[in-house]
Motif scaffolding. Structure first.
Motif, PDB file in Angstrom:
ATOM      1  N   VAL A  32      -9.707   4.328   1.856  1.00  0.00           N
ATOM      2  CA  VAL A  32      -9.036   3.724   0.703  1.00  0.00           C
ATOM      3  C   VAL A  32      -9.650   2.354   0.460  1.00  0.00           C
ATOM      4  O   VAL A  32     -10.164   1.702   1.373  1.00  0.00           O
ATOM      5  N   SER A  82      -4.757   5.658  -7.420  1.00  0.00           N
ATOM      6  CA  SER A  82      -3.317   5.471  -7.247  1.00  0.00           C
ATOM      7  C   SER A  82      -2.658   5.352  -8.612  1.00  0.00           C
ATOM      8  O   SER A  82      -3.314   5.061  -9.614  1.00  0.00           O
ATOM      9  N   GLN A 121       1.618   5.543   0.081  1.00  0.00           N
ATOM     10  CA  GLN A 121       1.197   6.626   0.952  1.00  0.00           C
ATOM     11  C   GLN A 121       0.370   7.648   0.186  1.00  0.00           C
ATOM     12  O   GLN A 121       0.461   7.764  -1.032  1.00  0.00           O
ATOM     13  N   LEU A 122      -0.417   8.396   0.950  1.00  0.00           N
ATOM     14  CA  LEU A 122      -1.229   9.469   0.411  1.00  0.00           C
ATOM     15  C   LEU A 122      -0.654  10.809   0.839  1.00  0.00           C
ATOM     16  O   LEU A 122       0.089  10.898   1.827  1.00  0.00           O
ATOM     17  N   TRP A 169      -1.524  10.528  -4.576  1.00  0.00           N
ATOM     18  CA  TRP A 169      -0.805   9.325  -4.150  1.00  0.00           C
ATOM     19  C   TRP A 169       0.689   9.524  -4.383  1.00  0.00           C
ATOM     20  O   TRP A 169       1.101   9.917  -5.468  1.00  0.00           O
ATOM     21  N   SER A 184      -1.271   4.797   4.170  1.00  0.00           N
ATOM     22  CA  SER A 184      -2.594   4.381   3.708  1.00  0.00           C
ATOM     23  C   SER A 184      -3.201   3.279   4.563  1.00  0.00           C
ATOM     24  O   SER A 184      -4.409   3.230   4.746  1.00  0.00           O
ATOM     25  N   LEU A 188      -9.592   5.838   7.294  1.00  0.00           N
ATOM     26  CA  LEU A 188      -8.380   6.465   7.813  1.00  0.00           C
ATOM     27  C   LEU A 188      -8.757   7.632   8.716  1.00  0.00           C
ATOM     28  O   LEU A 188      -9.684   8.373   8.405  1.00  0.00           O
ATOM     29  N   TRP A 232       0.845  -1.192   0.000  1.00  0.00           N
ATOM     30  CA  TRP A 232       0.000   0.000   0.000  1.00  0.00           C
ATOM     31  C   TRP A 232       0.879   1.239   0.000  1.00  0.00           C
ATOM     32  O   TRP A 232       1.760   1.399   0.853  1.00  0.00           O
ATOM     33  N   VAL A 242      -8.989   6.308  -3.484  1.00  0.00           N
ATOM     34  CA  VAL A 242      -9.240   7.018  -2.237  1.00  0.00           C
ATOM     35  C   VAL A 242     -10.498   7.869  -2.414  1.00  0.00           C
ATOM     36  O   VAL A 242     -10.719   8.444  -3.484  1.00  0.00           O
ATOM     37  N   THR A 278       1.498  13.843   4.827  1.00  0.00           N
ATOM     38  CA  THR A 278       1.492  12.548   4.162  1.00  0.00           C
ATOM     39  C   THR A 278       0.835  11.545   5.098  1.00  0.00           C
ATOM     40  O   THR A 278       0.902  11.670   6.324  1.00  0.00           O
ATOM     41  N   THR A 310      -0.009   9.929  10.229  1.00  0.00           N
ATOM     42  CA  THR A 310       0.195  11.145   9.450  1.00  0.00           C
ATOM     43  C   THR A 310       1.523  11.792   9.822  1.00  0.00           C
ATOM     44  O   THR A 310       2.015  11.671  10.953  1.00  0.00           O
TER      45      THR A 310
END
Length: 633
Positions: A608, A581, A306-307, A631, A322, A619, A304, A588, A319, A327
């Protein structure tokens, strides 16, 4: 379409192809000597043209010119002028001199290269046995020739949609009668050079228009005194039939013959159906809805990514892990009390741009401030990224294209938009002209009056846009304009092109059309009679489309995942703002909570999920508004 009205103090309006409006004003001043161009949204006058138009002005289909007839000669004789709506330059195409008659009723050919018009009356504007004739000339007024074989007995020319035919009314005139008293006697079609001329209708046809694929005319058969008129259809193969509609003598056809405005005869009851002419049949939906499959594992080892989002505060980008939801603040971009006009993560999540107090700042995902650009004027609008993240666009009082490191800053004359592959920049000027060039803002060339493109073909040779309720495509240079949806009554509002340039999604009132760039393989995907489609987000591999839709009756926002291969469409309740993504594997969304039965809602945390709708995972991050996260690669 909405029934709302706005009073425009003018007369004889003419719409430009992209929705601008040319109008003769002021209506209450008979000595008016100007033609004004208005913005139909703000009603602001964008240009005043010093020309006393007589009405009937019209835009060329490519948006390059306005044709208008009126008193352009000191002696009061009418002339036909070609006007550049940007520069205001005027060129006389035909003048009412030498007894030739005065030009009226201009009509552009579909390719904007020729113009047809009526020369009516003598040089004094009185029809004294001289009648009226239909003339065709090049767009600069050269090579003019009379089309009708019987001199003095033709008016009101109209081009077929394919430009291969010209239709005109057959008329007779009485001495000293004004042109409005011309008596229609039929309809004739001919090639634009006058060849293959033949009468299709030998009866008093009044209003008329081309319909279908340039293969027939629809017209109003003028009623006798005290009787109602009828709408009829005549084909190029000389077949004629009634469409079963009676009306008072007060009708106007929409160009293309697909709609008309009329007064229904009092006491005639309900209006009969117009079969395939004026009523669009309800499209059959190709939508097969399924619920997301349950129980798919959220394995941390599955990679997975990161966002990147703003976590509810545009001044503090973050950031997000996911899977875990942990955070990490990237940077603090604003001082307390700062005025933020725009903020945006790059498509790859590698950089964050924010406009604060008219100053642009860009930081990378590690919090390093790359550049602060403080010497730009009027930075008070939105900030957008090119799809490849190589360029930034600033839209406000002034507009710019610049590199994220600030090494190149270029002023541009309008709002920027990049093709999905990032190789082409399109800029729309405030006057409605479309400029196309390189992604850094260089080599911009005007291609005509077009709305902003919403999609580009895979080779960059054609762009797609929405105009007059349909989706169209055109060559990169503005030529070869094609209607690829051909919806009889319109309905298309906006669109989005797939990344690979193969698919177009076009939004309607309660669903979308999905089709190829050439108009083939069109499917209608209906989301319910009350659903109102919102954002359209294509997956990077162009295999799926995420559609945001809203239903007011207690359902609220939903996201539909549409498969281009015709597979079932997945419905996600309580979701909006979808984002894919980079590998097209994950989506997301922002969760929503519906309040009450009228569709009100509040936004919640990020979620997600897999592209098949499974594994929807909450999340503990609440973004600001309806921000679509990026993403990180």
């Amino acid at each position: 379409h909405t029934g709302s009205t706005v009073l425009l103090h003018g007369q004889d309006p003419a719409w430009a192809p992209d929705g601008r409006l040319a109008i003769l004003v002021p209506a209450d001043d008979p000595s008016s000597t100007t033609l004004e161009i208005l913005n139909p949204t703000t009603l602001a006058v964008t240009k005043v043209l010093p020309f006393p138009a007589s009405g009937g002005q019209t835009w060329s289909p490519d948006g390059h010119w306005i044709a208008a007839s009126g008193g352009g000669d000191p002696s009061g004789l009418y002339s036909l002028l070609r006007i550049d709506p940007i520069s205001g330059e005027m060129v006389v195409l035909d003048g009412g001199v030498g007894g030739r008659g005065q030009p009226r009723d201009p009509a552009w050919s579909p390719d904007s290269r020729r113009i047809a018009f009526t020369r009516w009356g003598d040089s004094q504007g009185v029809c004294d046995s001289c009648g009226s004739d239909v003339i065709v000339a090049d767009a600069d007024g050269s090579h003019s020739q009379q089309v009708n074989l019987v001199t003095g007995m033709a008016d009101q020319p109209a081009w077929s949609p394919d430009g291969q035919w010209l239709a005109f009314r057959n008329v007779t005139h009485q001495p000293q009668f004004h042109r409005s008293q011309a008596n229609p006697t039929g309809l004739t079609v001919a090639r634009p050079d006058g060849r293959e001329q033949r009468t299709l209708v030998a009866a008093p046809a009044e209003a008329y228009a081309w319909a279908g694929e340039s293969d027939r005319l629809v017209f109003e058969l003028q009623p006798d005194q005290g009787t109602s008129g009828t709408i009829r259809e005549a084909t190029l193969t000389n077949d004629e039939r009634s469409l079963g509609i009676e009306l008072d003598d007060n009708l106007a056809f929409y160009p293309g013959g697909s709609e008309f405005a009329l007064q229904v005869v009092s006491g005639s009851g309900s209006l009969p159906a117009l079969s395939d002419l004026a009523q669009a049949p309800e499209p059959t939906s190709a939508l097969q809805l399924v619920s997301p499959v349950p129980g798919r594992s959220l394995d941390p080892g599955s990679g997975w990514p990161q966002l990147a989002t703003d976590g509810g505060d545009p001044c503090v980008p973050i950031t997000v892990g996911s899977l875990s939801g942990t955070t990490k603040p990237v940077a603090t971009m604003c001082d307390p009390g700062a005025e933020i006009s725009s903020a945006s993560w790059s498509p790859t999540g590698s950089a964050y741009a924010v406009v604060v107090n008219g100053q642009l700042s860009v930081a990378d995902a590690n919090g390093h401030l790359h550049v602060t650009v403080a010497n730009l004027n009027a930075v008070d609008g939105g900030v957008t990224w090119s799809p490849d993240g190589r360029w930034l666009g600033l839209d406000g009082t002034l507009r710019y294209v610049l590199s994220p490191d600030g090494s190149l800053v270029r002023s541009i004359p309008g709002s920027p938009s990049w093709s999905p592959d990032g190789r082409t920049l399109a800029v729309q000027t405030p006057e409605g002209m479309l400029l196309v060039g390189d992604p850094n803002g260089t080599h911009l060339v005007s291609v005509g009056s077009f709305p902003m493109p919403f999609g580009w073909s895979s080779d960059g040779s054609r762009f797609a846009f929405v105009r007059d309720g349909n989706a169209w495509t055109a060559q990169r240079d503005g030529s070869d304009v094609r209607n690829i949806t051909s919806l009889a009554l319109g309905g298309a509002t906006y669109g989005a092109g797939s990344i690979d340039g193969q698919w177009l999604a076009v939004s309607g009132s309660d669903g979308i059309w999905l089709l190829h760039f050439d108009g083939s393989s069109r499917r209608w995907l209906g989301f319910g009679s009350q659903a109102s489609p919102g954002s359209l987000a294509w997956s990077p591999d162009s295999s799926r489309l995420a559609v945001e839709a809203y239903e007011p009756s207690g359902v609220g926002p939903r996201v539909f995942i549409v498969a281009t291969d015709g597979g079932p469409t997945i419905a996600l309740d309580g979701a909006l703002a979808p984002g894919w993504s980079s590998d097209s594997r994950l989506l997301v969304v922002t969760s929503v909570q519906v309040e009450g039965t009228r569709g009100g809602y509040t936004t919640g945390n990020l979620q997600v999920l897999f592209a098949d709708g499974s594994g929807r995972h909450d999340l503990p991050v609440t973004p600001s508004g309806m921000t679509v996260p990026a993403w990180l690669k």
